[in-house]
Design an enzyme around this catalytic site. Structure first.
Site, PDB file in Angstrom:
ATOM      1  N   TYR A 195      41.205  33.277  42.006  1.00 29.70           N
ATOM      2  CA  TYR A 195      41.207  31.877  42.419  1.00 29.70           C
ATOM      3  C   TYR A 195      41.286  31.657  43.929  1.00 29.70           C
ATOM      4  O   TYR A 195      41.125  30.531  44.394  1.00 29.70           O
ATOM      5  CB  TYR A 195      42.303  31.108  41.668  1.00 29.70           C
ATOM      6  N   CYS A 197      39.325  38.180  32.551  1.00 30.39           N
ATOM      7  CA  CYS A 197      40.755  38.134  32.838  1.00 30.39           C
ATOM      8  C   CYS A 197      41.020  36.893  33.686  1.00 30.39           C
ATOM      9  O   CYS A 197      40.527  36.799  34.816  1.00 30.39           O
ATOM     10  CB  CYS A 197      41.138  39.399  33.609  1.00 30.39           C
ATOM     11  N   LYS A 198      41.759  35.936  33.124  1.00 32.92           N
ATOM     12  CA  LYS A 198      42.041  34.710  33.891  1.00 32.92           C
ATOM     13  C   LYS A 198      43.278  34.975  34.745  1.00 32.92           C
ATOM     14  O   LYS A 198      44.408  34.808  34.288  1.00 32.92           O
ATOM     15  CB  LYS A 198      42.243  33.534  32.925  1.00 32.92           C
ATOM     16  N   ALA A 199      43.022  35.424  35.957  1.00 30.13           N
ATOM     17  CA  ALA A 199      44.109  35.870  36.836  1.00 30.13           C
ATOM     18  C   ALA A 199      44.052  35.123  38.161  1.00 30.13           C
ATOM     19  O   ALA A 199      42.979  34.728  38.619  1.00 30.13           O
ATOM     20  CB  ALA A 199      43.981  37.369  37.085  1.00 30.13           C
TER      21      ALA A 199
END
Ligand code: PMP
Length: 284
Positions: A151, A145-147
């Site tokens: 980050y 999941c690129k959330a």
């Protein structure tokens, strides 16, 4: 001039605004993509937008736009922005309807922005430091999941790396094996074979998958396995992959008690060239 599309409406970037109480600003949980545009064409657009919608599903978003609508919106933003090379940032985020951690009143918003991209890393001679931050276990956060949630760690690790005078930080995973950098996947070369970590606690990047495909077509063996940081000085080459960075060659990794130096770029630079050729052939 750069443009941003929000829920079907197009704005100049300076006029595109979000509310101060935007949920995703306070509690993270926005999902996003980074797409690179060459010659006014978005490279691997469908693959990126499919990953965006998959990331949204993993965090329980209900998105009002289909894949083809998002494709058309992205193409509109690129056209209006008018830059032949740029970076597109689609973002799905919860609105400002409640200050609570979750509330069914919270609306799902979709934003697509295009910006000029400054160079990410140098073509070669990049240096890394091992970060003390690690990528979390897959049951702490879904790794594919690129959330924005993931980050926060990357931001601090990159800040620390820059303050230490190096180009990026290499993070280990929760089990102590090499994982990825703050914004790229990592490959090593030993005796002309590629060795890369198993993407079980970090993003299996689109560029990573393309490079594995190119390597296989060149009959280079690709080994996905757990990699200990203590092995790093024994490898011949190291390179990084990512949409913005493309393929970037590494010459040094600073470890706790040693340094790994890579003076050869033979396989890495060959893959760098093949990746560029692929972009040129798809984005004419
Ligand atoms: N890992 C992280 C943390 C990243 O931010 C990126 C860039 N999206 C990657 C890996 C590489 O992914 P991709 O090749 O899909 O850009």
């Amino acid at each position: 001039m750069s443009h941003t599309w929000i829920n079907g409406q197009l704005f100049h970037n300076e006029q595109a605004q979000v509310h101060a109480l935007t949920h995703s600003l306070h509690y993270s949980g926005a999902v996003f993509e980074g797409i690179k545009v060459y010659n006014k064409k978005a490279f691997r657009l469908e693959q990126h937008l499919t990953r965006l919608l998959d990331s949204a599903k993993l965090l329980g978003y209900e998105v009002a736009f289909s894949l083809s609508e998002l494709q058309a919106a992205t193409e509109l933003v690129i056209k209006e922005t008018g830059l032949s090379e740029c970076y597109v940032r689609p973002l799905i985020y919860r609105g400002h309807e409640s200050i609570g951690i979750y509330d069914s009143k919270l609306k799902t918003n979709v934003m697509i922005s295009a910006v000029a991209l400054s160079k990410v890393l140098k073509p070669q001679d990049n240096s890394l430091i091992i970060s003390s931050w690690v990528r979390p276990a897959p049951n702490a956060f879904p790794p594919q999941c690129k959330a924005s949630s993931g980050y926060g760690i990357g931001t601090v690790a990159l800040k620390n790396a820059m303050e230490a005078g190096v180009d990026d930080a290499l993070l280990l995973g929760w089990q102590g094996y090499v994982a990825e950098t703050t914004r790229c996947n990592v490959f090593f070369v030993k005796d002309k074979k590629l060795i890369t970590p198993i993407p079980d606690c970090f993003l299996n990047g689109i560029t990573r998958q393309i490079i594995i495909g190119i390597a296989s077509s060149l009959e280079l063996e690709v080994i996905e396995r757990n990699i200990n940081a203590s092995e790093l000085p024994t490898f011949d080459e190291c390179f990084l992959t990512g949409t913005a960075a493309e393929v970037k060659l590494v010459n040094k990794i600073i470890l706790d008690n040693a340094e790994a130096h890579y003076s050869q770029y033979t396989v890495g630079s060959m893959l760098q060239e093949h990746y560029r050729k692929l972009i040129n052939s798809e984005c004419q």
